[in-house]
Motif scaffolding. Structure first.
Motif, mmCIF file in Angstrom:
data_model
loop_
_atom_site.group_PDB
_atom_site.id
_atom_site.type_symbol
_atom_site.label_atom_id
_atom_site.label_comp_id
_atom_site.label_asym_id
_atom_site.label_seq_id
_atom_site.Cartn_x
_atom_site.Cartn_y
_atom_site.Cartn_z
ATOM 1 N N ARG A 2 0.828 -1.212 0.000
ATOM 2 C CA ARG A 2 0.000 0.000 0.000
ATOM 3 C C ARG A 2 0.862 1.260 0.000
ATOM 4 N NH1 ARG A 2 -1.441 3.457 3.734
ATOM 5 N NH2 ARG A 2 -0.607 2.224 5.471
ATOM 6 N N ILE A 3 1.883 1.264 0.836
ATOM 7 C CA ILE A 3 2.771 2.424 0.949
ATOM 8 C C ILE A 3 3.551 2.639 -0.346
ATOM 9 C CG2 ILE A 3 4.844 3.283 2.141
ATOM 10 C CD1 ILE A 3 3.645 1.814 4.663
ATOM 11 N N GLU A 4 4.026 1.565 -0.933
ATOM 12 C CA GLU A 4 4.801 1.680 -2.178
ATOM 13 C C GLU A 4 3.938 2.160 -3.334
ATOM 14 O OE1 GLU A 4 6.569 -2.162 -2.547
ATOM 15 O OE2 GLU A 4 8.265 -1.672 -1.223
ATOM 16 N N LYS A 5 2.670 1.746 -3.374
ATOM 17 C CA LYS A 5 1.766 2.220 -4.425
ATOM 18 C C LYS A 5 1.514 3.716 -4.315
ATOM 19 C CE LYS A 5 -0.700 -2.101 -5.304
ATOM 20 N NZ LYS A 5 -1.992 -2.844 -5.178
ATOM 21 N N LEU A 6 1.686 4.254 -3.115
ATOM 22 C CA LEU A 6 1.505 5.692 -2.894
ATOM 23 C C LEU A 6 2.802 6.471 -3.099
ATOM 24 C CD1 LEU A 6 -0.780 5.500 0.277
ATOM 25 C CD2 LEU A 6 -1.471 6.233 -2.014
ATOM 26 N N GLY A 7 3.842 5.783 -3.555
ATOM 27 C CA GLY A 7 5.108 6.447 -3.841
ATOM 28 C C GLY A 7 6.076 6.494 -2.683
ATOM 29 N N GLY A 8 5.751 5.819 -1.594
ATOM 30 C CA GLY A 8 6.656 5.773 -0.453
ATOM 31 C C GLY A 8 7.501 4.511 -0.469
ATOM 32 N N PHE A 9 8.232 4.286 0.607
ATOM 33 C CA PHE A 9 9.037 3.066 0.718
ATOM 34 C C PHE A 9 9.179 2.704 2.182
ATOM 35 C CE2 PHE A 9 12.036 6.572 0.983
ATOM 36 C CZ PHE A 9 12.890 6.202 2.015
ATOM 37 N N TYR A 41 3.733 14.601 9.123
ATOM 38 C CA TYR A 41 4.853 14.620 8.174
ATOM 39 C C TYR A 41 4.902 13.384 7.286
ATOM 40 C CZ TYR A 41 7.535 11.370 11.128
ATOM 41 O OH TYR A 41 7.966 10.275 11.838
ATOM 42 N N LEU A 42 4.151 12.350 7.666
ATOM 43 C CA LEU A 42 4.098 11.132 6.859
ATOM 44 C C LEU A 42 2.662 10.797 6.433
ATOM 45 C CD1 LEU A 42 6.564 8.822 8.836
ATOM 46 C CD2 LEU A 42 6.957 9.826 6.590
ATOM 47 N N LYS A 43 1.751 11.781 6.509
ATOM 48 C CA LYS A 43 0.341 11.496 6.316
ATOM 49 C C LYS A 43 0.025 10.959 4.940
ATOM 50 C CE LYS A 43 -2.405 10.488 8.361
ATOM 51 N NZ LYS A 43 -2.633 10.037 9.747
ATOM 52 N N GLN A 44 0.849 11.257 3.954
ATOM 53 C CA GLN A 44 0.613 10.727 2.609
ATOM 54 C C GLN A 44 0.611 9.201 2.600
ATOM 55 O OE1 GLN A 44 3.270 12.326 -0.356
ATOM 56 N NE2 GLN A 44 2.680 10.837 -1.912
ATOM 57 N N TRP A 45 1.354 8.605 3.531
ATOM 58 C CA TRP A 45 1.505 7.147 3.565
ATOM 59 C C TRP A 45 0.908 6.507 4.819
ATOM 60 C CZ3 TRP A 45 5.679 10.563 2.929
ATOM 61 C CH2 TRP A 45 6.037 10.797 1.590
ATOM 62 N N ILE A 46 0.784 7.278 5.891
ATOM 63 C CA ILE A 46 0.283 6.755 7.164
ATOM 64 C C ILE A 46 -1.202 7.089 7.286
ATOM 65 C CG2 ILE A 46 0.534 6.792 9.668
ATOM 66 C CD1 ILE A 46 2.951 5.655 8.280
ATOM 67 N N THR A 47 -2.054 6.129 7.026
ATOM 68 C CA THR A 47 -3.491 6.373 7.072
ATOM 69 C C THR A 47 -4.052 6.133 8.470
ATOM 70 O OG1 THR A 47 -5.626 5.729 6.122
ATOM 71 C CG2 THR A 47 -3.987 3.989 6.365
ATOM 72 N N ALA A 48 -5.141 6.826 8.772
ATOM 73 C CA ALA A 48 -5.858 6.601 10.030
ATOM 74 C C ALA A 48 -7.036 5.657 9.839
ATOM 75 C CB ALA A 48 -6.352 7.929 10.599
#
Length: 244
Positions: free
Chosen positions: A127-134, A158-165
């Protein structure tokens, strides 16, 4: 100590409805305090808008995301993992975001009702990698962008693009064999297995003249500490018999 907790008994005028939560803060106490004060209210408000029990998972999801959005507006650092238990109309609804965990005693057998959200979990990494993170392994711990060791939380701007609630939720019907539920932060689960926790708590909570759940919580905390835990540890035990 960055952990917090919340309990709401008898909401909407029904003594068999309740809400419980454990919140494991990091980067300060602000997010855990905010979630402990607001997540229950947001979920209960969402439940008021629907009489459809089939939509309870959506109401909980909306409550988690609303709490996250409200906290982010405060522009305060830090985040918090969450595990919650909603009891409504004889159903036990367990939700989590992060690595706090819920474990049920079913006739003395441990049953995890939540799955830890960590970057090393394959579906979370994807999921994180699909969002462009690693994610990368640092000193044996998988971390998002080499930083955070959990993959879901409230806060962590600061990591909200990848860290979902967004939580994962499981719903079960409470039966007589369902004895009690343990909600705890990872300070316990990193050192004590699910079945060990049930085995230690059960003699103090089930089929005894005077149940002592608080003593059971203390024994679990002490065991984790004796095994070297230096993390914050919060443990909550909920008797389920009264809600059948």
């Amino acid at each position: 100590m960055e952990d917090r907790y919340s309990t709401v008994l008898g909401f909407q005028g029904d003594q068999k409805q309740a809400f419980f939560g454990v919140f494991d803060g990091h980067g300060g106490t602000s997010a855990a305090e905010f979630a402990a004060e607001n997540l229950d209210k947001n979920i209960i408000n969402e439940l008021k808008t629907t009489a459809d029990d089939d939509k309870i998972e959506l109401a909980i999801k909306s409550g988690y995301l609303a709490t996250d959005s409200e906290f982010l507006k405060k522009d305060v650092r830090g985040g918090t993992c969450c595990v919650t238990a909603l009891i409504k109309k004889g159903n036990l609804v367990v939700s989590n975001a992060g690595d706090c965990r819920a474990v049920l005693s079913r006739g003395g057998v441990a049953e995890a009702l939540s799955s830890d959200h960590r970057p090393g979990r394959e579906d979370e990494r994807e999921r994180i990698e699909k969002l462009g993170g690693f994610v990368e392994n640092r000193n044996g711990v998988w971390r998002v962008l080499g930083s955070l060791a959990i993959s879901r939380s409230i806060g962590d701007r600061y990591l909200k693009q990848w860290i979902t609630a967004e939580p994962e939720t499981k719903v079960i019907r409470i039966e007589h064999e369902h004895e009690f539920l343990i909600l705890a932060s990872d300070g316990l689960w990193d050192k004590v297995s699910n079945q060990e926790a049930i085995d230690i708590a059960r003699p103090l909570c089930v089929e005894v003249e005077k149940p002592q759940p608080l003593l059971a919580c203390r024994k679990l905390v002490d065991l984790s500490v004796s095994r070297g835990s230096a993390d914050d540890i919060s443990v909550m035990i909920i008797h389920l018999g009264r809600f059948c």
